[in-house]
Design a protein around this motif. Structure first.
Motif, mmCIF file in Angstrom:
data_model
loop_
_atom_site.group_PDB
_atom_site.id
_atom_site.type_symbol
_atom_site.label_atom_id
_atom_site.label_comp_id
_atom_site.label_asym_id
_atom_site.label_seq_id
_atom_site.Cartn_x
_atom_site.Cartn_y
_atom_site.Cartn_z
ATOM 1 N N LEU A 62 0.826 -1.209 0.000
ATOM 2 C CA LEU A 62 0.000 0.000 0.000
ATOM 3 C C LEU A 62 0.864 1.264 0.000
ATOM 4 C CD1 LEU A 62 -2.899 -0.948 2.431
ATOM 5 C CD2 LEU A 62 -3.078 -0.397 0.002
ATOM 6 N N ASN A 63 1.904 1.278 0.805
ATOM 7 C CA ASN A 63 2.785 2.451 0.852
ATOM 8 C C ASN A 63 3.476 2.681 -0.496
ATOM 9 O OD1 ASN A 63 2.150 3.210 3.447
ATOM 10 N ND2 ASN A 63 3.790 2.004 4.374
ATOM 11 N N ALA A 64 3.903 1.587 -1.143
ATOM 12 C CA ALA A 64 4.527 1.721 -2.464
ATOM 13 C C ALA A 64 3.527 2.273 -3.476
ATOM 14 C CB ALA A 64 5.077 0.372 -2.925
ATOM 15 N N MET A 65 2.307 1.780 -3.435
ATOM 16 C CA MET A 65 1.267 2.272 -4.343
ATOM 17 C C MET A 65 0.953 3.731 -4.061
ATOM 18 S SD MET A 65 -1.167 -1.121 -4.492
ATOM 19 C CE MET A 65 -2.333 -0.435 -5.654
ATOM 20 N N ARG A 66 0.960 4.117 -2.788
ATOM 21 C CA ARG A 66 0.724 5.521 -2.442
ATOM 22 C C ARG A 66 1.858 6.389 -2.932
ATOM 23 N NH1 ARG A 66 -1.106 3.455 3.326
ATOM 24 N NH2 ARG A 66 -3.342 3.302 2.954
ATOM 25 N N GLU A 67 3.098 5.932 -2.764
ATOM 26 C CA GLU A 67 4.265 6.701 -3.198
ATOM 27 C C GLU A 67 4.252 6.918 -4.705
ATOM 28 O OE1 GLU A 67 9.079 6.212 -3.201
ATOM 29 O OE2 GLU A 67 7.996 5.555 -1.414
ATOM 30 N N HIS A 68 3.782 5.946 -5.447
ATOM 31 C CA HIS A 68 3.692 6.062 -6.903
ATOM 32 C C HIS A 68 2.443 6.822 -7.343
ATOM 33 C CE1 HIS A 68 7.112 3.841 -8.427
ATOM 34 N NE2 HIS A 68 6.966 3.022 -7.423
ATOM 35 N N GLY A 69 1.601 7.184 -6.398
ATOM 36 C CA GLY A 69 0.402 7.934 -6.745
ATOM 37 C C GLY A 69 -0.723 7.071 -7.281
ATOM 38 N N LEU A 70 -0.608 5.767 -7.160
ATOM 39 C CA LEU A 70 -1.650 4.879 -7.663
ATOM 40 C C LEU A 70 -2.827 4.768 -6.704
ATOM 41 C CD1 LEU A 70 0.656 2.061 -9.069
ATOM 42 C CD2 LEU A 70 -0.544 3.840 -10.346
ATOM 43 N N VAL A 71 -2.570 5.047 -5.432
ATOM 44 C CA VAL A 71 -3.609 5.020 -4.402
ATOM 45 C C VAL A 71 -3.459 6.285 -3.575
ATOM 46 C CG1 VAL A 71 -4.474 3.784 -2.369
ATOM 47 C CG2 VAL A 71 -3.553 2.493 -4.293
ATOM 48 N N ASP A 72 -4.568 6.925 -3.286
ATOM 49 C CA ASP A 72 -4.522 8.146 -2.479
ATOM 50 C C ASP A 72 -4.058 7.789 -1.057
ATOM 51 O OD1 ASP A 72 -4.782 10.725 -1.659
ATOM 52 O OD2 ASP A 72 -6.956 10.803 -1.774
ATOM 53 N N ALA A 73 -3.365 8.729 -0.429
ATOM 54 C CA ALA A 73 -2.837 8.492 0.914
ATOM 55 C C ALA A 73 -3.946 8.332 1.939
ATOM 56 C CB ALA A 73 -1.895 9.628 1.324
ATOM 57 N N GLY A 74 -5.117 8.766 1.598
ATOM 58 C CA GLY A 74 -6.309 8.559 2.433
ATOM 59 C C GLY A 74 -6.157 9.160 3.743
#
Length: 167
Positions: free
Chosen positions: A155-167
């Motif tokens: 999840l953190n990797a996806m957030r760092e890449h902008g694929l998932v919002d940090a929420g």
């Protein structure tokens, strides 16, 4: 650069009262044809091909030989009138084919197959540089702290890449 050439691609400009304007105009069109949506046969080429066809282009390497000598890192295109050369300018991008992607001239060098190092969609970065690998969990078949840590790392990797919002 003189006032008779454009600043980025050195396209010849027509002069008032110039005789044989078609020569300058045709030279400019040949250079535009090479650079606008350029399709490259090969990059880092050093030796001219034996039988080039009009419209084919190459990105030259650092020590080109024969007819290409003296034109390192330039774009070489074959025309009905022989070889034409265009010095690359910052941001020039050319197509290397389906397996090669794009060549981008940046910082004084060609970056082959490297789009940009990041992807921007609607003004937001969605993919950035690759981060370190995430260790796979190894352990029991039930949810445990190790599995939760791995899921959090994904999840953190996806957030760092902008694929998932940090929420």
């Amino acid at each position: 650069m003189t006032d008779s050439l454009t600043p980025r691609l050195a396209l010849p400009l027509l002069a008032a009262g110039q005789a044989q304007k078609e020569m300058s105009h045709n030279e400019a069109l040949a250079r535009i044809d090479m650079t606008l949506h350029g399709n490259i046969i090969a990059a880092d080429a050093e030796i001219p091909p034996g039988a080039p066809e009009p419209g084919q282009c190459w990105i030259l390497g650092s020590v080109p030989e024969a007819d290409w000598a003296g034109h390192p890192h330039e774009l070489a295109g074959w025309t009905g009138g022989g070889w034409r050369f265009v010095a690359p300018c910052e941001g020039m991008r050319l197509w290397l084919g389906i397996n090669g992607g794009f060549a981008l001239f940046s910082g004084g060098e060609w970056r082959l197959g490297d789009a940009y190092g990041r992807l921007i969609v609607a003004g937001e970065q969605v993919v950035g540089p690759r981060v370190a690998a995430i260790t796979e969990p190894s352990g029991g078949a039930t949810v445990d702290a190790e599995a939760r840590a791995t899921i959090l790392a994904v999840l953190n990797a996806m957030r760092e890449h902008g694929l998932v919002d940090a929420g």
